[in-house]
Design a protein around this motif. Structure first.
Motif, mmCIF file in Angstrom:
data_model
loop_
_atom_site.group_PDB
_atom_site.id
_atom_site.type_symbol
_atom_site.label_atom_id
_atom_site.label_comp_id
_atom_site.label_asym_id
_atom_site.label_seq_id
_atom_site.Cartn_x
_atom_site.Cartn_y
_atom_site.Cartn_z
ATOM 1 N N MET A 1 5.404 7.242 -3.294
ATOM 2 C CA MET A 1 5.690 7.239 -1.622
ATOM 3 C C MET A 1 4.080 7.733 -0.853
ATOM 4 O O MET A 1 3.603 8.441 -1.348
ATOM 5 N N PHE B 1 2.707 8.312 8.298
ATOM 6 C CA PHE B 1 2.094 8.143 9.258
ATOM 7 C C PHE B 1 2.798 7.419 10.569
ATOM 8 O O PHE B 1 3.906 6.832 10.140
ATOM 9 N N TYR C 1 3.052 4.217 12.910
ATOM 10 C CA TYR C 1 2.861 3.073 12.963
ATOM 11 C C TYR C 1 2.923 2.251 14.412
ATOM 12 O O TYR C 1 3.838 2.480 15.211
ATOM 13 N N ARG D 1 2.258 -1.736 16.400
ATOM 14 C CA ARG D 1 1.689 -3.246 16.299
ATOM 15 C C ARG D 1 1.460 -3.649 17.605
ATOM 16 O O ARG D 1 2.580 -4.117 17.997
ATOM 17 N N ILE E 1 -3.914 0.193 2.027
ATOM 18 C CA ILE E 1 -2.583 0.957 1.385
ATOM 19 C C ILE E 1 -2.884 1.769 0.125
ATOM 20 O O ILE E 1 -2.485 2.841 -0.402
ATOM 21 N N SER F 1 -1.464 -7.474 12.973
ATOM 22 C CA SER F 1 -0.613 -8.725 12.762
ATOM 23 C C SER F 1 0.123 -9.316 13.923
ATOM 24 O O SER F 1 0.626 -10.386 13.708
ATOM 25 N N SER G 1 8.039 3.990 8.494
ATOM 26 C CA SER G 1 6.726 3.125 8.400
ATOM 27 C C SER G 1 5.978 3.000 7.107
ATOM 28 O O SER G 1 5.437 2.154 6.925
ATOM 29 N N TRP H 1 7.144 3.093 4.013
ATOM 30 C CA TRP H 1 7.879 2.324 3.121
ATOM 31 C C TRP H 1 7.291 1.123 2.687
ATOM 32 O O TRP H 1 7.443 0.044 3.568
ATOM 33 N N LEU I 1 3.629 -3.026 3.497
ATOM 34 C CA LEU I 1 4.402 -2.372 4.264
ATOM 35 C C LEU I 1 5.893 -3.051 4.596
ATOM 36 O O LEU I 1 5.702 -4.125 4.996
ATOM 37 N N VAL J 1 7.752 -2.885 7.082
ATOM 38 C CA VAL J 1 7.685 -3.252 8.597
ATOM 39 C C VAL J 1 6.732 -4.569 8.644
ATOM 40 O O VAL J 1 6.876 -5.305 9.691
ATOM 41 N N GLU J 2 5.656 -4.717 7.773
ATOM 42 C CA GLU J 2 4.759 -5.732 7.984
ATOM 43 C C GLU J 2 5.571 -7.213 7.563
ATOM 44 O O GLU J 2 4.918 -8.324 7.633
ATOM 45 N N GLU K 1 8.551 -7.880 8.539
ATOM 46 C CA GLU K 1 9.523 -8.516 9.412
ATOM 47 C C GLU K 1 9.226 -9.998 9.901
ATOM 48 O O GLU K 1 7.794 -10.115 10.353
#
Lengths: 327, 211
Positions: free
Chosen positions: A1, A5, A7, A9, A35, A52, B75, B77, B119, B121-122, B124
């Motif tokens: 894990m 943090f 996040y 966007r 990562i 992104s 976030s 995961w 990630l 969430v990335e 999505e």
């Protein structure tokens, strides 16, 4: 894990700059390096700022003056396979195709590739080394067979891991950067910071500064570019020795030359000694023999990586021989 | 694919039953094709604006194997974690967890990527395809069958990732040369060293896909 943090966007570059300016913020482009750094605990990050959702940072297209502009979020695969890149700047396509593995090329971005953290095993491991704010470079007296032979000043002996940076520098590429003080332009050859200037950072980018696009100038009609990477295995590995060439040729005579090395130094390393030898000369056996000697001029190899000097000599010989051959 | 698969005598071109597959495919497979078409129509899918606090879970929707899945995620995961632990899709394997082995390879918008370095969430708004998504009901897909027929594994742990790498390669290049196959699976390690069989399986898969 991963450590936790927050996040964010954002949808605009302005909001991105604002979020990225905060203490403890880190930018997420492809995420392949970030990562890993988070998982290995070598970066203290409170907030991940994802790029992104920024539509302006995608795409590769020709500019009005016949150059090329590449979005910072263009993936390495997109750069390697783009017909405009392959046609106008084959060296950049070669450099991109030599990066890491297919999956990492599909995810990693050109902007991110320029901003990678070092791959030194002491830096990535549990050593509080100089670059992490500690007192010493462990590689200098330790295991350093993959480390620098130029430009380290015996301070920190990392090599810069990027395959695209030396080619972009050789091609005279410039970065468009957004930041708290507005926009600015930085030449790729001025992006990276040698240890003697500041051992705690790899780039000149300050808090909140974001590379948005990479611009390549119109290629001269007689431009030939190439990138050659030598490594221990054909996938994943970083360069042991690499050479990026951007030569303006008149037949087999070199009119202008820019030569940058990878796997050589803490920054993409400009070999002015090779440039000076080949400029204005035919790429015949005599010139190439002089270039072989010139490429290791002023090298400062460590006891465990002197083999790299022979690699660089061999690579420059092969690459210049290929350039001198008629098409 | 574990030892139970290799012990099955009824393997081959006709395919075979993969236990536990049905429980994954339960939700939303019907609405999926519509959502997939909408996403594919956008040339460059840009995900929506997002804000997540540390350690709080937020609901996101992931498009996996043709179905939308709503899921609460943190976030931090990774896509790999959500696929295996939240969705129970254990076909995607965890190997090195650092982008160096390829066991977690999935397709995102049809392109092979490492789920351990992505990630959740990335992902999505992207179309995610896992090993389970290569099946049609109880039938194995052509790449899976090719791996069986060519015996392209020993322990089988890297196999799902190898299969996804080959699937991604063939979607982009239906008739790869041996060199292109070698590059195509060069992001996937096999510690048993079954590479020669894997290359052969990729060639066979290209043939099977054409039928």
């Amino acid at each position: 894990m991963l450590p936790s943090f927050s996040y964010v966007r954002p949808e605009t570059v302005k909001d991105t700059v604002k979020h990225a300016s905060a203490r403890g913020a880190a930018l997420h482009a492809g995420g392949t390096d970030l990562i890993g750094c988070l998982r290995e605990g070598i970066m203290d990050v409170d907030k991940v700022v994802s790029l992104s959702a920024l539509a302006d940072l995608y795409g590769i297209r020709e500019t009005a003056d016949d150059g090329l502009t590449i979005g910072a979020l263009a993936t390495i695969t997109e750069v390697a396979e783009n017909p405009l890149v392959r046609n106008k700047y084959p060296g950049l396509a070669q450099g991109a195709s030599e990066v890491a593995s297919p999956q990492l090329r599909n995810q990693g971005t050109l902007g991110g590739n320029l901003c990678q953290k070092p791959r030194c095993w002491y830096y990535r491991g549990e050593f509080h080394c100089l670059r992490k704010g500690g007192d010493m470079c462990y590689a200098l007296a330790g295991e350093h067979q993959f480390h620098a032979v130029f430009g380290h000043d015996r301070i920190c002996v990392i090599t810069h891991p990027s395959d695209t940076a030396p080619v972009l520098a050789a091609l005279g590429a410039k970065l468009r950067v957004a930041g708290p003080d507005g926009g600015k332009t930085i030449a790729v050859e001025n992006l990276h910071v040698p240890p003697r200037d500041n051992v705690l950072t790899e780039t000149v980018l300050g808090p909140g500064e974001v590379i948005t696009r990479i611009d390549l100038p119109r290629p001269a009609a007689n431009l030939k570019s190439s990138y050659r990477k030598v490594r221990a295995r054909r996938s994943w590995d970083f360069a042991l020795a690499g050479v990026a060439l951007a030569l303006e040729m008149d037949g087999d005579r070199v009119e202008n030359s820019r030569v940058f090395l990878s796997g050589a130094a803490p920054i993409p390393w400009r070999s002015r000694s090779v440039e000076n030898v080949i400029r204005g000369r035919r790429l015949d056996d005599k010139t190439i023999a002089e270039a072989r000697a010139a490429i290791v001029e002023n090298a400062d190899p460590l006891p465990g990586n002197t083999y790299k000097l022979e690699l660089f000599k061999g690579v420059i010989e092969e690459e210049l021989s290929a350039m001198g051959r008629p098409e | 694919m574990g030892s139970d698969d290799q012990g099955n005598n009824d393997v081959g071109r006709s395919g075979f039953t993969r236990r536990g597959f049905i429980q994954i495919m339960g939700t939303g497979a019907v609405s999926a094709s519509l959502a997939g078409a909408a996403i594919a129509a956008r040339s460059k899918p840009v995900p929506p604006e997002k804000v997540m606090d540390a350690e709080n879970t937020v609901k996101i929707s992931l498009h996996v194997n043709g179905a939308q899945h709503a899921v609460l995620v943190e976030s931090r995961w990774t896509l790999l974690y959500v696929l295996r632990e939240a969705f129970g899709m254990t076909g995607t394997k965890e190997g090195c967890s650092r982008g160096e082995c390829g066991a977690c390879t999935v397709l995102i918008d049809g392109i092979p990527r490492y789920a351990c370095m992505t990630l959740a969430v990335e992902a999505e708004g992207r179309r995610i395809t896992t090993l389970e998504g290569l099946m049609s009901g109880e039938q194995l897909g052509p790449v899976q069958n090719a791996f069986l027929e060519e015996d392209a594994y020993q322990c089988g742990y890297c196999t799902p990732g190898q299969i996804m790498a080959v699937e991604g390669l063939l979607r982009k290049n239906p008739t790869p040369s041996l060199d292109e196959i070698r590059i195509g699976v060069s992001g996937n390690l096999c510690r048993c060293g079954a590479y020669t069989h894997i290359f052969r399986a990729a060639q066979k898969a290209a043939d099977l896909k054409k039928r």
